[in-house]
Design a protein around this motif. Structure first.
Motif, short mmCIF file in Angstrom:
data_model
loop_
_atom_site.label_atom_id
_atom_site.label_comp_id
_atom_site.label_asym_id
_atom_site.label_seq_id
_atom_site.Cartn_x
_atom_site.Cartn_y
_atom_site.Cartn_z
N ASP A 133 0.83 -1.21 0.00
CA ASP A 133 0.00 0.00 0.00
C ASP A 133 0.86 1.26 0.00
O ASP A 133 0.61 2.20 -0.76
CB ASP A 133 -0.94 0.01 1.20
CG ASP A 133 -2.02 -1.07 1.13
OD1 ASP A 133 -2.24 -1.62 0.03
OD2 ASP A 133 -2.62 -1.37 2.17
N ILE A 134 1.88 1.27 0.82
CA ILE A 134 2.77 2.44 0.90
C ILE A 134 3.51 2.65 -0.42
O ILE A 134 3.57 3.77 -0.94
CB ILE A 134 3.77 2.30 2.07
CG1 ILE A 134 3.03 2.46 3.41
CG2 ILE A 134 4.90 3.31 1.95
CD1 ILE A 134 3.88 2.13 4.62
N ALA A 135 4.06 1.59 -0.98
CA ALA A 135 4.89 1.71 -2.17
C ALA A 135 4.08 2.08 -3.42
O ALA A 135 4.64 2.63 -4.37
CB ALA A 135 5.66 0.43 -2.42
N SER A 136 2.80 1.80 -3.40
CA SER A 136 1.98 2.08 -4.59
C SER A 136 1.31 3.44 -4.55
O SER A 136 0.61 3.81 -5.49
CB SER A 136 0.92 0.99 -4.74
OG SER A 136 0.01 1.03 -3.64
N ARG A 137 1.53 4.18 -3.50
CA ARG A 137 0.87 5.48 -3.31
C ARG A 137 1.90 6.60 -3.27
O ARG A 137 3.07 6.32 -3.11
CB ARG A 137 0.06 5.46 -1.99
CG ARG A 137 -1.00 4.40 -1.89
CD ARG A 137 -2.16 4.66 -2.74
NE ARG A 137 -2.68 5.98 -2.41
CZ ARG A 137 -3.92 6.35 -2.47
NH1 ARG A 137 -4.81 5.52 -2.85
NH2 ARG A 137 -4.30 7.57 -2.17
N PRO A 138 1.58 7.85 -3.32
CA PRO A 138 0.26 8.35 -3.66
C PRO A 138 -0.05 8.09 -5.14
O PRO A 138 0.83 7.71 -5.91
CB PRO A 138 0.33 9.84 -3.38
CG PRO A 138 1.78 10.19 -3.42
CD PRO A 138 2.52 8.93 -3.04
N TRP A 139 -1.30 8.32 -5.51
CA TRP A 139 -1.73 8.04 -6.86
C TRP A 139 -0.76 8.68 -7.86
O TRP A 139 -0.31 9.81 -7.68
CB TRP A 139 -3.15 8.59 -7.10
CG TRP A 139 -3.67 8.21 -8.44
CD1 TRP A 139 -4.36 7.06 -8.76
CD2 TRP A 139 -3.52 8.92 -9.65
NE1 TRP A 139 -4.63 7.02 -10.09
CE2 TRP A 139 -4.13 8.17 -10.68
CE3 TRP A 139 -2.93 10.13 -10.00
CZ2 TRP A 139 -4.17 8.58 -12.00
CZ3 TRP A 139 -2.97 10.54 -11.32
CH2 TRP A 139 -3.59 9.77 -12.30
N GLY A 140 -0.38 7.89 -8.87
CA GLY A 140 0.53 8.38 -9.90
C GLY A 140 2.00 8.15 -9.60
O GLY A 140 2.85 8.49 -10.41
N THR A 141 2.31 7.58 -8.42
CA THR A 141 3.72 7.34 -8.07
C THR A 141 3.92 5.89 -7.61
O THR A 141 4.67 5.63 -6.67
CB THR A 141 4.19 8.30 -6.95
OG1 THR A 141 3.46 8.00 -5.75
CG2 THR A 141 4.01 9.74 -7.34
N ASN A 142 3.26 4.96 -8.29
CA ASN A 142 3.35 3.55 -7.95
C ASN A 142 4.77 3.03 -8.24
O ASN A 142 5.16 2.90 -9.39
CB ASN A 142 2.31 2.77 -8.77
CG ASN A 142 2.40 1.28 -8.58
OD1 ASN A 142 3.10 0.78 -7.71
ND2 ASN A 142 1.67 0.56 -9.42
N SER A 143 5.51 2.72 -7.21
CA SER A 143 6.90 2.27 -7.37
C SER A 143 6.99 0.88 -8.00
O SER A 143 8.05 0.50 -8.50
CB SER A 143 7.60 2.27 -6.02
OG SER A 143 7.63 3.58 -5.50
N PHE A 144 5.92 0.11 -7.96
CA PHE A 144 5.92 -1.24 -8.51
C PHE A 144 5.63 -1.29 -10.01
O PHE A 144 5.87 -2.32 -10.64
CB PHE A 144 4.85 -2.10 -7.83
CG PHE A 144 5.14 -2.46 -6.41
CD1 PHE A 144 6.17 -3.32 -6.08
CD2 PHE A 144 4.35 -1.95 -5.40
CE1 PHE A 144 6.42 -3.67 -4.77
CE2 PHE A 144 4.59 -2.29 -4.08
CZ PHE A 144 5.62 -3.15 -3.76
#
Length: 184
Positions: free
Chosen positions: A92-103
């Motif tokens: 959840d942390i790594a995929s947020r905030p919207w538009g900055t999904n690290s995965f």
């Protein structure tokens, strides 16, 4: 030639975790040009959308570590027929905030071990659903549900039983090809 860096998420925080042992054993089966980077998830705050404006330092570190990797590997136990909360929180942390999904777009795989006879089958299915949503193309086969028993790991941390080692080597070979396909 540069190494392929794999961000490895172990969903168990236990010091003597069988999933951590599984990750280390799989690492030993990897080709020399693959490097495992174990992602620390035990010190992350619980995700809160209020962070989106200014992420805490540990959350920023998590995102940077994933972004620096070429691929991801999730090694999960099964808690109450699902994914451990600490692992879901990291996603959840790594995929947020919207538009900055690290995965986004990182090829991945899911494996796990448990003392139970169905191992981590249900947790892995739950995890695959989350990973599909955060755009991690996940290796479908072979599925790796290791039924842990005494003697599974040798003193040096390698997989003990020949049949299990051969099975895991088959997984590693497929995963390496999967990563190469998605990096091309």
């Amino acid at each position: 030639m540069s190494k392929t860096k794999v961000a490895v998420f172990v969903g168990s925080l236990r010091k003597d975790s069988i999933n951590k042992k599984l990750a280390r054993a799989v690492e030993k089966l990897m080709p020399a040009d693959f490097e495992f980077d174990y992602v620390r998830i035990d010190n992350l705050p619980l995700y809160n959308q209020d962070f989106d404006a200014d992420y805490p330092a540990e959350a920023k570190r998590l995102k940077q570590q994933i972004e620096a990797a070429d691929a991801v590997l999730f090694v999960t136990p099964e808690y109450n027929r699902s994914v451990p909360g600490v692992l879901k929180n990291a996603i959840d942390i790594a995929s947020r905030p919207w538009g900055t999904n690290s995965f986004a777009g990182k090829p991945g795989a899911v494996i796990g071990a448990s003392i139970g006879p169905i191992s981590t089958a249900i947790a892995q299915q739950h995890l695959r659903g989350s990973l599909a949503f955060v755009d991690v193309p996940t290796l479908a086969q072979p599925e790796v549900f290791i039924h842990f028993k005494e003697g599974m790991f040798d003193d040096d941390g390698s997989i003990g039983p020949d049949d299990t080692r051969k099975f895991l080597q088959g997984f590693v070979d497929k995963y390496v090809g999967w990563v190469a396909k998605h990096r091309a």
